[in-house]
Design an enzyme around this catalytic site. Structure first.
Site, PDB file in Angstrom:
ATOM      1  N   GLY A  23       7.920  -0.188  -6.861  1.00  0.00           N
ATOM      2  CA  GLY A  23       7.853  -1.893  -5.834  1.00  0.00           C
ATOM      3  C   GLY A  23       6.220  -2.167  -5.454  1.00  0.00           C
ATOM      4  O   GLY A  23       5.610  -1.662  -6.067  1.00  0.00           O
ATOM      5  N   ARG A  49       3.640  -2.570   0.181  1.00  0.00           N
ATOM      6  CA  ARG A  49       4.296  -3.184   1.564  1.00  0.00           C
ATOM      7  C   ARG A  49       5.856  -2.115   1.569  1.00  0.00           C
ATOM      8  O   ARG A  49       5.837  -1.731   2.820  1.00  0.00           O
ATOM      9  CB  ARG A  49       4.350  -5.016   2.281  1.00  0.00           C
ATOM     10  CG  ARG A  49       5.260  -4.552   3.519  1.00  0.00           C
ATOM     11  CD  ARG A  49       4.983  -6.124   3.291  1.00  0.00           C
ATOM     12  NE  ARG A  49       6.000  -7.017   2.410  1.00  0.00           N
ATOM     13  CZ  ARG A  49       7.660  -6.650   2.358  1.00  0.00           C
ATOM     14  NH1 ARG A  49       8.176  -6.011   4.213  1.00  0.00           N
ATOM     15  NH2 ARG A  49       9.136  -7.019   1.926  1.00  0.00           N
ATOM     16  N   VAL A  50       6.529  -2.758   0.949  1.00  0.00           N
ATOM     17  CA  VAL A  50       8.107  -1.624   1.348  1.00  0.00           C
ATOM     18  C   VAL A  50       7.785  -0.555   0.445  1.00  0.00           C
ATOM     19  O   VAL A  50       8.443   0.549   1.133  1.00  0.00           O
ATOM     20  CB  VAL A  50       9.050  -2.550   0.206  1.00  0.00           C
ATOM     21  CG1 VAL A  50       9.980  -1.685  -0.018  1.00  0.00           C
ATOM     22  CG2 VAL A  50       9.170  -4.021   0.032  1.00  0.00           C
ATOM     23  N   GLY A  51       6.986   0.232  -0.059  1.00  0.00           N
ATOM     24  CA  GLY A  51       6.861   1.644  -0.593  1.00  0.00           C
ATOM     25  C   GLY A  51       6.077   2.130   0.716  1.00  0.00           C
ATOM     26  O   GLY A  51       6.614   3.318   0.834  1.00  0.00           O
ATOM     27  N   GLU A  84       5.343   4.260  -7.164  1.00  0.00           N
ATOM     28  CA  GLU A  84       4.946   3.474  -8.300  1.00  0.00           C
ATOM     29  C   GLU A  84       4.821   1.949  -7.964  1.00  0.00           C
ATOM     30  O   GLU A  84       5.859   1.239  -7.679  1.00  0.00           O
ATOM     31  CB  GLU A  84       6.321   3.541  -9.875  1.00  0.00           C
ATOM     32  CG  GLU A  84       6.510   5.000  -9.730  1.00  0.00           C
ATOM     33  CD  GLU A  84       5.217   5.475 -10.620  1.00  0.00           C
ATOM     34  OE1 GLU A  84       4.530   4.740 -11.691  1.00  0.00           O
ATOM     35  OE2 GLU A  84       5.538   6.717 -11.182  1.00  0.00           O
ATOM     36  N   CYS A 139       3.305  -5.093 -14.123  1.00  0.00           N
ATOM     37  CA  CYS A 139       2.777  -3.984 -13.421  1.00  0.00           C
ATOM     38  C   CYS A 139       1.163  -3.618 -14.061  1.00  0.00           C
ATOM     39  O   CYS A 139       0.337  -3.708 -13.293  1.00  0.00           O
ATOM     40  CB  CYS A 139       3.406  -2.894 -12.457  1.00  0.00           C
ATOM     41  SG  CYS A 139       4.550  -1.624 -13.856  1.00  0.00           S
TER      42      CYS A 139
HETATM   43  P1  NAD Z   1      10.989  -6.768  -5.206  1.00  0.00           P
HETATM   44  O1  NAD Z   1      11.116  -7.897  -4.672  1.00  0.00           O
HETATM   45  O2  NAD Z   1      12.133  -6.154  -6.175  1.00  0.00           O
HETATM   46  O3  NAD Z   1      11.527  -4.737  -4.235  1.00  0.00           O
HETATM   47  C1  NAD Z   1      11.570  -4.029  -5.071  1.00  0.00           C
HETATM   48  C2  NAD Z   1      12.627  -2.844  -4.824  1.00  0.00           C
HETATM   49  O4  NAD Z   1      12.165  -2.932  -3.331  1.00  0.00           O
HETATM   50  C3  NAD Z   1      14.311  -4.056  -4.751  1.00  0.00           C
HETATM   51  O5  NAD Z   1      14.816  -2.967  -4.845  1.00  0.00           O
HETATM   52  C4  NAD Z   1      13.830  -4.679  -2.987  1.00  0.00           C
HETATM   53  O6  NAD Z   1      15.806  -4.674  -2.686  1.00  0.00           O
HETATM   54  C5  NAD Z   1      13.445  -3.118  -1.569  1.00  0.00           C
HETATM   55  N1  NAD Z   1      12.996  -3.982  -1.229  1.00  0.00           N
HETATM   56  C6  NAD Z   1      12.370  -4.500  -0.308  1.00  0.00           C
HETATM   57  N2  NAD Z   1      12.579  -5.415   0.959  1.00  0.00           N
HETATM   58  C7  NAD Z   1      12.647  -4.220   1.255  1.00  0.00           C
HETATM   59  C8  NAD Z   1      12.343  -3.944   2.167  1.00  0.00           C
HETATM   60  N3  NAD Z   1      11.830  -4.568   3.750  1.00  0.00           N
HETATM   61  N4  NAD Z   1      12.919  -2.328   2.763  1.00  0.00           N
HETATM   62  C9  NAD Z   1      13.280  -1.680   2.183  1.00  0.00           C
HETATM   63  N5  NAD Z   1      13.388  -1.666   0.815  1.00  0.00           N
HETATM   64  C10 NAD Z   1      12.717  -3.555   0.337  1.00  0.00           C
HETATM   65  O7  NAD Z   1       9.754  -5.902  -6.575  1.00  0.00           O
HETATM   66  P2  NAD Z   1       8.453  -6.317  -5.923  1.00  0.00           P
HETATM   67  O8  NAD Z   1       8.704  -5.400  -4.884  1.00  0.00           O
HETATM   68  O9  NAD Z   1       7.820  -7.992  -5.879  1.00  0.00           O
HETATM   69  O10 NAD Z   1       8.056  -5.564  -6.930  1.00  0.00           O
HETATM   70  C11 NAD Z   1       6.325  -6.213  -7.681  1.00  0.00           C
HETATM   71  C12 NAD Z   1       5.468  -5.106  -7.553  1.00  0.00           C
HETATM   72  O11 NAD Z   1       5.704  -3.611  -7.757  1.00  0.00           O
HETATM   73  C13 NAD Z   1       4.146  -5.057  -7.384  1.00  0.00           C
HETATM   74  O12 NAD Z   1       3.622  -5.415  -7.336  1.00  0.00           O
HETATM   75  C14 NAD Z   1       3.833  -4.229  -8.852  1.00  0.00           C
HETATM   76  O13 NAD Z   1       2.952  -4.301  -9.363  1.00  0.00           O
HETATM   77  C15 NAD Z   1       4.662  -3.137  -8.737  1.00  0.00           C
HETATM   78  N6  NAD Z   1       5.488  -2.909  -9.897  1.00  0.00           N
HETATM   79  C16 NAD Z   1       5.203  -1.134 -10.078  1.00  0.00           C
HETATM   80  C17 NAD Z   1       5.603  -1.042 -11.191  1.00  0.00           C
HETATM   81  C18 NAD Z   1       4.778   0.339 -11.777  1.00  0.00           C
HETATM   82  O14 NAD Z   1       5.598   1.197 -12.478  1.00  0.00           O
HETATM   83  N7  NAD Z   1       4.000   1.540 -10.807  1.00  0.00           N
HETATM   84  C19 NAD Z   1       6.336  -1.139 -12.053  1.00  0.00           C
HETATM   85  C20 NAD Z   1       6.867  -2.256 -11.109  1.00  0.00           C
HETATM   86  C21 NAD Z   1       6.349  -3.120 -11.073  1.00  0.00           C
END
Ligand code: NAD
Length: 467
Positions: A193, A196-198, A215, A249
């Site tokens: 994802g 920020r959440v990472g 990721e 991504c």
């Molecule tokens: P998303 O909003 O679905 O969030 C990802 C996960 O984080 C979800 O399961 C969500 O419930 C959880 N989450 C959200 N807020 C949270 C919090 N405050 N605390 C704990 N968990 C929380 O997805 P996203 O982040 O919008 O995804 C898009 C991003 O992901 C883009 O930056 C994209 O490049 C990246 N991405 C990376 C890959 C990769 O393989 N490297 C693949 C797909 C997407």
């Protein structure tokens, strides 16, 4: 989506831990059986998965098969064909000072692992890490994205039943559920994802010293010069950019090129988009939709940062956003600062190769970089002077399907990598196993006190050889 009650989450994790500690997940036969069942589920319920992906993202059936369902099936096949070899312990050499002895590296499962998935490939990114986790003999809890509710629901309602509820669980929900999960102790957390959440995940993991794979995303640049067939380059760039309506991504984020190269590329991109999606992409079932209103509004905002050379049309009611090529965006505009993650492709003019390289290296390390040039020295400079999760020449996105290529980011685009054998290694501990017979007493005669002159001479002779 039906949310998992937050107060049930500790019990779910405890149940999996119990399953793991009973040794259910360790035998190769169990791992194979789970992978086979998951494969069968993907094939047998393919229509349901396609429908859910269409509900969430307007994904076409063919694209769903190619990038999600089929991708997972081929990953499972790859794992099944190699699992026995991956599980084998590996003998390593023992230096003279420790001989006689034998040494082996033994892969063992980590325990109970957590997979947190995003919405853009909501099936593939939830289950691909699960394949690695199961192959490596772990119990696993998956938290699909609440922003792809149909896929989340389907995964939760059929995956644990089809596999083994003692070792595989799905938790549905958003921030409250993920927060509750992150309070539990896991043996690995695999998060896909945004950064920020990472950071939230990494902080929570630190409490338990849990290793994490992150990721993440970023702005993946494309560089083109006029040594290549620009019509073919345009076709490939448009394909990589506009699949899943740009919500990939590793999608090309923006294109760098000389004024001349971009002048030629612009109309070729228009043609390529037309070839891919026709004159009315809104009516073309092969073209997807933006996941939700917030993402849609964010993308509309970027249109102010430049001029739409191609596309620019959008329809809020259906969350349709035309494949768009943007020119004239400033390097420090929002569309050139944020990860676009949608069907807008800025073309950014650079003075020369040095200018392109310095633009990219001054920014966060991207998940991927794509170079279209037939010049060996240009390609070599990109390889030597830039850092990114992946670097592809002549094609975007396709590196994903090569199982032996590590898939992951570096710096802001993530840490750790998976796919193929790496998915197995991510979820394994490599245990060092040394075995030395008690006789003969080689240690007392050489490296243990009392240090006699003979032993001293031996040690010094040995060190001299090393230095
Ligand atoms: P998303 O909003 O679905 O969030 C990802 C996960 O984080 C979800 O399961 C969500 O419930 C959880 N989450 C959200 N807020 C949270 C919090 N405050 N605390 C704990 N968990 C929380 O997805 P996203 O982040 O919008 O995804 C898009 C991003 O992901 C883009 O930056 C994209 O490049 C990246 N991405 C990376 C890959 C990769 O393989 N490297 C693949 C797909 C997407």
């Amino acid at each position: 989506m039906s949310e998992t009650q937050v107060d049930r989450i500790p019990g779910v994790v405890a149940g999996l831990r119990h399953g793991f500690e009973r040794g259910i997940t360790r035998p190769e036969a169990w791992r194979r059986e789970m992978l086979r069942r998951l494969r069968a589920l993907l094939v047998e319920r393919g229509d349901d998965f396609e429908r859910a992906l269409h509900d969430d993202l307007g994904k076409s059936g063919t694209e769903a098969q190619l990038t999600e369902i089929g991708f997972l099936v081929s990953e499972i096949d790859h794992a099944l064909a190699r699992l026995h070899g991956w599980m084998r312990s590996r003998r390593v050499a023992v230096p003279l000072a420790a001989q006689p002895a034998s040494a082996r590296v033994v892969p063992e499962p980590l325990g109970v692992v957590l997979v947190i998935a995003p919405w853009n490939y909501p099936l593939m990114l939830a289950l691909s890490p699960v394949i690695g986790a199961i192959a490596a003999g772990n119990a696993v809890v998956v938290k699909p994205s609440e922003l792809a509710p149909a896929t989340s629901r389907l995964i939760a309602s059929i995956v644990p039943d089809a596999l083994d509820r003692r070792a595989v669980a799905v938790v549905e929900g958003g921030v409250p559920q993920t927060t509750a999960l992150l309070e539990e102790r896991f043996d690995h957390i695999f998060y896909t994802g945004n950064g920020r959440v990472g950071r939230i995940v990494a902080r929570a993991a630190a409490e338990h010293l849990t290793p994490v794979t992150l990721e993440l995303g970023g702005k993946s640049p494309v560089y083109v010069d006029d040594t290549v067939d620009l019509a073919e380059a345009a076709k490939r760039i448009a394909w990589g950019k506009f699949m899943n309506a740009g919500q990939t991504c590793v999608a090309p984020d923006y294109v760098l090129g000389s004024a001349r190269a971009l002048r030629e590329l612009g109309p070729l991109l228009a043609e390529a988009i037309h070839d891919l999606y026709g004159s009315a992409p809104q009516r073309n079932p092969d073209y997807g939709r933006i996941v939700n209103d917030a993402q849609f509004a964010r993308l509309v905002g970027y249109l102010d940062d430049g001029e739409a050379l191609v596309g620019g049309g959008h329809d809020e009611a259906g969350r349709f956003f035309e494949p768009t090529v943007l020119v004239g965006a400033e390097r420090d505009s929002a569309v050139m600062r944020d990860e676009i993650f949608g069907p807008i492709l800025p073309l950014v003019e650079v003075a020369d190769l040095d200018d392109a390289l310095s633009l990219v290296t001054a920014r966060d390390k991207p998940l991927a970089a794509y170079v279209f040039s037939d010049s060996a020295s240009v390609r070599e400079r990109w390889e030597r002077e830039t850092s990114s999760g992946a670097l592809s020449f002549g094609v975007p996105v396709l590196h994903l399907v090569v199982p032996e290529l590590p898939f992951g980011g570096v710096g802001e685009s993530g840490m750790g990598a998976y796919h193929g054998e790496r998915s197995f290694r991510v979820f394994s501990h490599e245990k060092a196993v040394l075995s030395k017979p008690l006789a003969p007493d080689t240690l007392g005669a050489t490296i243990m006190p009392p240090f006699t002159p003979q032993k001293d001479a031996l040690v010094r002779r040995w060190l001299r050889k090393l230095l």
